[in-house]
Design a protein around this motif. Structure first.
Motif, PDB file in Angstrom:
ATOM      1  N   ARG A   1     -55.544 -12.081  23.888  1.00 35.74           N
ATOM      2  CA  ARG A   1     -54.126 -11.405  23.839  1.00 35.74           C
ATOM      3  C   ARG A   1     -54.038 -10.236  23.274  1.00 35.74           C
ATOM      4  NH1 ARG A   1     -49.985 -11.101  27.858  1.00 35.74           N
ATOM      5  NH2 ARG A   1     -52.005 -12.102  28.675  1.00 35.74           N
ATOM      6  N   ILE A   2     -54.247  -9.285  21.656  1.00 30.41           N
ATOM      7  CA  ILE A   2     -54.423  -8.352  20.957  1.00 30.41           C
ATOM      8  C   ILE A   2     -55.456  -7.666  22.073  1.00 30.41           C
ATOM      9  CG2 ILE A   2     -54.764  -7.259  19.250  1.00 30.41           C
ATOM     10  CD1 ILE A   2     -54.159  -9.671  17.803  1.00 30.41           C
ATOM     11  N   LYS A   3     -56.382  -7.724  22.239  1.00 33.63           N
ATOM     12  CA  LYS A   3     -57.458  -6.645  23.239  1.00 33.63           C
ATOM     13  C   LYS A   3     -56.769  -6.286  23.972  1.00 33.63           C
ATOM     14  CE  LYS A   3     -62.372  -5.969  24.232  1.00 33.63           C
ATOM     15  NZ  LYS A   3     -63.331  -6.231  23.817  1.00 33.63           N
ATOM     16  N   GLU A   4     -56.152  -7.281  25.027  1.00 34.70           N
ATOM     17  CA  GLU A   4     -55.184  -6.864  26.569  1.00 34.70           C
ATOM     18  C   GLU A   4     -53.951  -5.928  26.283  1.00 34.70           C
ATOM     19  OE1 GLU A   4     -56.069 -10.664  29.180  1.00 34.70           O
ATOM     20  OE2 GLU A   4     -53.924 -10.654  27.818  1.00 34.70           O
ATOM     21  N   LEU A   5     -53.401  -6.092  24.962  1.00 32.66           N
ATOM     22  CA  LEU A   5     -52.372  -5.351  24.447  1.00 32.66           C
ATOM     23  C   LEU A   5     -53.176  -3.927  24.471  1.00 32.66           C
ATOM     24  CD1 LEU A   5     -49.800  -7.875  22.343  1.00 32.66           C
ATOM     25  CD2 LEU A   5     -49.213  -6.265  24.315  1.00 32.66           C
ATOM     26  N   LEU A   6     -53.986  -4.067  23.439  1.00 32.93           N
ATOM     27  CA  LEU A   6     -54.439  -3.323  22.977  1.00 32.93           C
ATOM     28  C   LEU A   6     -54.685  -1.920  24.184  1.00 32.93           C
ATOM     29  CD1 LEU A   6     -56.317  -3.809  19.766  1.00 32.93           C
ATOM     30  CD2 LEU A   6     -53.615  -2.848  19.696  1.00 32.93           C
ATOM     31  N   GLY A   7     -55.282  -2.485  25.103  1.00 27.83           N
ATOM     32  CA  GLY A   7     -56.142  -1.942  25.934  1.00 27.83           C
ATOM     33  C   GLY A   7     -54.755  -1.343  26.506  1.00 27.83           C
ATOM     34  N   GLU A   8     -53.485  -1.873  27.113  1.00 28.68           N
ATOM     35  CA  GLU A   8     -52.421  -1.630  27.914  1.00 28.68           C
ATOM     36  C   GLU A   8     -51.646  -0.050  27.025  1.00 28.68           C
ATOM     37  OE1 GLU A   8     -51.928  -1.906  30.886  1.00 28.68           O
ATOM     38  OE2 GLU A   8     -53.067  -3.362  31.192  1.00 28.68           O
ATOM     39  N   LEU A   9     -51.552  -0.341  26.123  1.00 28.31           N
ATOM     40  CA  LEU A   9     -50.148   0.839  25.446  1.00 28.31           C
ATOM     41  C   LEU A   9     -51.064   1.987  25.964  1.00 28.31           C
ATOM     42  CD1 LEU A   9     -50.215  -1.449  22.022  1.00 28.31           C
ATOM     43  CD2 LEU A   9     -48.236  -0.909  23.355  1.00 28.31           C
ATOM     44  N   SER A  10     -50.575   2.738  25.473  1.00 27.41           N
ATOM     45  CA  SER A  10     -50.542   4.178  25.822  1.00 27.41           C
ATOM     46  C   SER A  10     -50.740   4.108  24.563  1.00 27.41           C
ATOM     47  CB  SER A  10     -48.861   5.267  26.435  1.00 27.41           C
ATOM     48  OG  SER A  10     -47.599   5.079  25.207  1.00 27.41           O
TER      49      SER A  10
ATOM     50  N   ALA B   1     -55.797  -5.183   8.408  1.00 28.70           N
ATOM     51  CA  ALA B   1     -55.281  -5.479   9.622  1.00 28.70           C
ATOM     52  C   ALA B   1     -55.489  -4.559  10.819  1.00 28.70           C
ATOM     53  CB  ALA B   1     -54.150  -5.905   9.796  1.00 28.70           C
ATOM     54  N   ALA B   2     -54.772  -3.098  10.105  1.00 29.96           N
ATOM     55  CA  ALA B   2     -55.488  -1.801  11.147  1.00 29.96           C
ATOM     56  C   ALA B   2     -56.448  -1.179  11.231  1.00 29.96           C
ATOM     57  CB  ALA B   2     -54.239  -0.783  10.387  1.00 29.96           C
ATOM     58  N   GLN B   3     -57.369  -1.940  10.182  1.00 31.98           N
ATOM     59  CA  GLN B   3     -59.258  -1.803  10.636  1.00 31.98           C
ATOM     60  C   GLN B   3     -59.488  -2.610  11.864  1.00 31.98           C
ATOM     61  OE1 GLN B   3     -60.741   1.225   9.484  1.00 31.98           O
ATOM     62  NE2 GLN B   3     -59.112   1.517   8.930  1.00 31.98           N
ATOM     63  N   ALA B   4     -59.701  -3.412  10.996  1.00 34.61           N
ATOM     64  CA  ALA B   4     -59.311  -4.943  12.418  1.00 34.61           C
ATOM     65  C   ALA B   4     -59.539  -4.431  13.788  1.00 34.61           C
ATOM     66  CB  ALA B   4     -59.506  -5.494  12.190  1.00 34.61           C
ATOM     67  N   LEU B   5     -57.764  -4.081  14.273  1.00 32.37           N
ATOM     68  CA  LEU B   5     -57.423  -3.731  15.251  1.00 32.37           C
ATOM     69  C   LEU B   5     -58.251  -2.200  15.377  1.00 32.37           C
ATOM     70  CD1 LEU B   5     -53.395  -3.854  14.228  1.00 32.37           C
ATOM     71  CD2 LEU B   5     -55.263  -4.709  16.096  1.00 32.37           C
ATOM     72  N   LEU B   6     -58.665  -1.717  14.632  1.00 36.14           N
ATOM     73  CA  LEU B   6     -59.184   0.298  15.013  1.00 36.14           C
ATOM     74  C   LEU B   6     -60.688  -0.337  15.888  1.00 36.14           C
ATOM     75  CD1 LEU B   6     -58.156   2.457  12.570  1.00 36.14           C
ATOM     76  CD2 LEU B   6     -57.521   2.980  14.947  1.00 36.14           C
ATOM     77  N   SER B   7     -61.148  -1.538  15.037  1.00 30.32           N
ATOM     78  CA  SER B   7     -62.833  -1.329  15.414  1.00 30.32           C
ATOM     79  C   SER B   7     -62.770  -2.229  16.943  1.00 30.32           C
ATOM     80  CB  SER B   7     -62.960  -2.723  14.010  1.00 30.32           C
ATOM     81  OG  SER B   7     -62.227  -3.966  14.240  1.00 30.32           O
ATOM     82  N   GLN B   8     -61.869  -2.977  17.342  1.00 28.16           N
ATOM     83  CA  GLN B   8     -61.404  -3.025  18.506  1.00 28.16           C
ATOM     84  C   GLN B   8     -61.495  -2.197  19.646  1.00 28.16           C
ATOM     85  OE1 GLN B   8     -58.842  -6.733  19.618  1.00 28.16           O
ATOM     86  NE2 GLN B   8     -58.565  -7.070  17.553  1.00 28.16           N
ATOM     87  N   LEU B   9     -61.538  -0.782  19.319  1.00 29.16           N
ATOM     88  CA  LEU B   9     -61.278   0.668  20.030  1.00 29.16           C
ATOM     89  C   LEU B   9     -62.800   0.549  20.717  1.00 29.16           C
ATOM     90  CD1 LEU B   9     -57.547   1.935  17.892  1.00 29.16           C
ATOM     91  CD2 LEU B   9     -58.428  -0.095  20.603  1.00 29.16           C
ATOM     92  N   ASP B  10     -62.229   1.451  21.783  1.00 25.90           N
ATOM     93  CA  ASP B  10     -63.676   2.270  21.528  1.00 25.90           C
ATOM     94  C   ASP B  10     -64.162   3.510  21.159  1.00 25.90           C
ATOM     95  OD1 ASP B  10     -62.838   4.266  23.936  1.00 25.90           O
ATOM     96  OD2 ASP B  10     -61.404   2.832  24.693  1.00 25.90           O
ATOM     97  N   PRO B  11     -64.968   3.752  20.993  1.00 26.61           N
ATOM     98  CA  PRO B  11     -64.585   5.189  19.797  1.00 26.61           C
ATOM     99  C   PRO B  11     -64.162   6.314  20.584  1.00 26.61           C
ATOM    100  CG  PRO B  11     -67.237   4.286  20.724  1.00 26.61           C
ATOM    101  CD  PRO B  11     -66.162   3.462  21.312  1.00 26.61           C
ATOM    102  N   GLN B  12     -63.616   6.842  21.524  1.00 27.39           N
ATOM    103  CA  GLN B  12     -63.133   7.367  22.240  1.00 27.39           C
ATOM    104  C   GLN B  12     -61.843   7.394  21.616  1.00 27.39           C
ATOM    105  OE1 GLN B  12     -63.766   8.750  26.138  1.00 27.39           O
ATOM    106  NE2 GLN B  12     -62.171  10.419  26.168  1.00 27.39           N
ATOM    107  N   THR B  13     -61.244   6.533  22.433  1.00 27.54           N
ATOM    108  CA  THR B  13     -60.149   5.580  21.585  1.00 27.54           C
ATOM    109  C   THR B  13     -59.374   6.378  20.512  1.00 27.54           C
ATOM    110  OG1 THR B  13     -59.259   4.707  24.162  1.00 27.54           O
ATOM    111  CG2 THR B  13     -57.821   4.427  22.542  1.00 27.54           C
ATOM    112  N   ARG B  14     -60.697   5.107  19.618  1.00 25.45           N
ATOM    113  CA  ARG B  14     -60.278   5.235  18.098  1.00 25.45           C
ATOM    114  C   ARG B  14     -60.394   6.181  17.900  1.00 25.45           C
ATOM    115  NH1 ARG B  14     -63.572   1.839  13.491  1.00 25.45           N
ATOM    116  NH2 ARG B  14     -62.599   2.591  11.736  1.00 25.45           N
ATOM    117  N   ALA B  15     -61.117   7.256  18.044  1.00 25.73           N
ATOM    118  CA  ALA B  15     -61.090   9.307  17.025  1.00 25.73           C
ATOM    119  C   ALA B  15     -59.759   9.934  17.584  1.00 25.73           C
ATOM    120  CB  ALA B  15     -62.218  10.032  18.415  1.00 25.73           C
ATOM    121  N   GLU B  16     -59.246   9.204  19.185  1.00 27.17           N
ATOM    122  CA  GLU B  16     -57.710  10.449  19.997  1.00 27.17           C
ATOM    123  C   GLU B  16     -56.670   9.392  18.220  1.00 27.17           C
ATOM    124  OE1 GLU B  16     -58.557  11.041  24.402  1.00 27.17           O
ATOM    125  OE2 GLU B  16     -57.748   9.050  23.604  1.00 27.17           O
ATOM    126  N   VAL B  17     -56.600   8.122  18.571  1.00 25.36           N
ATOM    127  CA  VAL B  17     -55.999   6.973  17.654  1.00 25.36           C
ATOM    128  C   VAL B  17     -56.029   8.455  16.128  1.00 25.36           C
ATOM    129  CG1 VAL B  17     -55.129   5.034  16.502  1.00 25.36           C
ATOM    130  CG2 VAL B  17     -55.895   5.905  19.194  1.00 25.36           C
TER     131      VAL B  17
END
Length: 451
Positions: free
Chosen positions: A79-88, A106-122
């Motif tokens: 569910r966390i992965k789904e939420l991260l994918g839906e959030l602007s 925990a923040a680093q763990a969340l960032l690690s679930q993002l694709d490289p482009q999204t992570r760079a933008e965040v």
């Protein structure tokens, strides 16, 4: 809606997953948010777990940051992965920043679930201060080149629109990404498909720098009645957009902050229902200590004029009336100027004009109330001090009216928030000023020798 909420409450109490899903299907995210506090913390988790990913993200994005961090610790990884994918991207950045305050790991763990482009933008968005344009913008915008034809832009929109925050405004950039113009979706729809963007775009586009304060952003969007505002960096390169929903949040945040500060409460992010006794005490105690110390000067002044009060005891009967009127006048003036400064209606350079206007207003108010109070004094049978009280009230209201207007301007010139000039502080200063004015005039008009 009430029936659906009651059905949801009952289903949550039973723990019946199918009934919870059915009840959630009948409710919009906004309705859930409106009644969120009615659900126990134990029920928040199943609600976010069983909502559709899009609705769950909509609810989650509007929760307090500390609650977001707590829920992310408890939600299942899927569910966390789904939420991260839906959030602007802007909401995603805010969420990760909130988690990082509690647990960098925990923040680093969340960032690690993002694709490289999204992570760079965040990570890029996280570099901005949260109260700057860059901190509330999203890079999910649509940009085209001026040589493209309308039909090409439509093909491009069909690919990019699902990932964009909005397609209401389409921005035109050059090869380096510098903002050149803007066109609306309506412009595209009514234009000939073969028309080039350069022929229909508006080159006079209003934008803000990424380091512009969020209050200024809100003011510009309100002044121009914009639903979306482009953000550029120091080189004029388009880096994001700010949408009206973000500005509404800013306005609410700034209004809350100003209201708290005007009431001498130091925690603009304080949420009363979730605050402990200790948090409420610490948010209020410092200013109250300052105000009590200030009020001690009032007792010192009274002691200094002890012989005046002993000579004419009736003077004490009207102290509270004068000080109350002076404090209220100062509060009114301060509130008006703080608001005018916040909206840009007045500037620091307008000090002399404001001083003249508030002198006239204060004098008129003072004369009006002095006439009213004179009737009370005569009825009380204290005509011997009528002139003292009436003159004191007129002078006091004139002075406190100017004081309430000038203090916020002075604070603004120091680069601070004028809302720091809280109403209690104005009242304390008015009390000190009022006693000095009243008792000095009494000594002068009644020919009483100083102590």
């Amino acid at each position: 809606m009430r029936y659906a909420l009651e059905a949801l409450q009952a289903a949550l109490a039973e723990g019946d997953t199918s009934k919870i899903r059915a009840a959630l299907d009948e409710l919009y995210p906004a309705q859930l948010l409106e009644h969120w506090s009615e659900f126990t913390p134990e029920h928040h988790l199943p609600i976010l777990t069983l909502l559709s990913p899009a609705d769950a993200a909509e609810v989650f994005s509007h929760l307090e940051e500390n609650e977001q961090a707590e829920l992310l610790e408890a939600l299942p990884p899927s569910r966390i992965k789904e939420l991260l994918g839906e959030l602007s991207l802007d909401d995603l950045t805010d969420t990760i920043n909130a988690v990082e305050e509690e647990s960098p790991e925990a923040a680093q763990a969340l960032l690690s679930q993002l694709d490289p482009q999204t992570r760079a933008e965040v990570e890029e968005l996280a570099e901005y201060d949260e109260d700057e344009a860059g901190g509330i913008m999203t890079p999910e915008y649509v940009a085209v080149r001026d040589f493209q034809r309308v039909e090409e832009v439509f093909r491009f929109l069909r690919r990019e629109a699902p990932d964009a925050e909005t397609i209401e405004s389409i921005y035109v950039v050059d090869a380096q990404g510098r903002l050149e113009g803007v066109l609306s979706l309506r412009d595209l729809i009514i234009a000939d498909p073969k028309t080039k963007v350069a022929e229909i775009m508006n080159p006079d586009v209003v934008s803000v720098r990424d380091d512009t304060g969020q209050e200024e952003v809100a003011r510009i969007m309100a002044d121009y009645n914009f639903n979306v505002l482009p953000v550029v960096n120091e080189h004029g390169v388009l880096v994001g957009i700010i949408t009206v929903d973000d500005v509404i949040d800013v306005i609410q945040e700034e209004a809350t902050e100003d209201i708290y500060r005007l009431g001498a409460v130091e925690s603009p992010e304080l949420v009363y229902s979730k605050s402990s006794v200790w948090a409420l005490w610490s948010a209020r105690v410092r200013w109250l200590v300052i105000l009590v110390v200030g009020a001690m000067f009032s007792s010192t002044i009274l002691e200094g004029f002890q012989n005046t009060l002993q000579a004419v005891t009736a003077l004490t009967f009207y102290i509270t009336i004068l000080l109350g009127a002076g404090g209220n006048t100062g509060n009114q003036s301060s509130t008006l100027i703080v608001r005018a400064l916040a909206t840009g209606d007045v500037r620091g350079r307008d000090s002399l004009r404001i001083l003249g206007k508030e002198f006239a207003v204060g004098a008129l108010l003072g004369i009006t109330l002095a006439v009213l109070l004179s009737a009370k004094i005569l009825l009380d049978g204290h005509g011997d001090i009528l002139l003292v009280v009436a003159v004191s009230l007129a002078v006091l209201m004139t002075v406190t009216n100017m004081l309430g207007a000038l203090l916020p301007i002075g604070i603004k010139k120091l680069g601070l928030d004028p809302a720091l000039i809280s109403n209690p502080l104005i009242a304390t200063l008015s009390d000190i000023t009022g006693l000095l004015i009243y008792l000095t005039i009494a000594q002068w008009l009644l020919h009483i020798k100083p102590t």
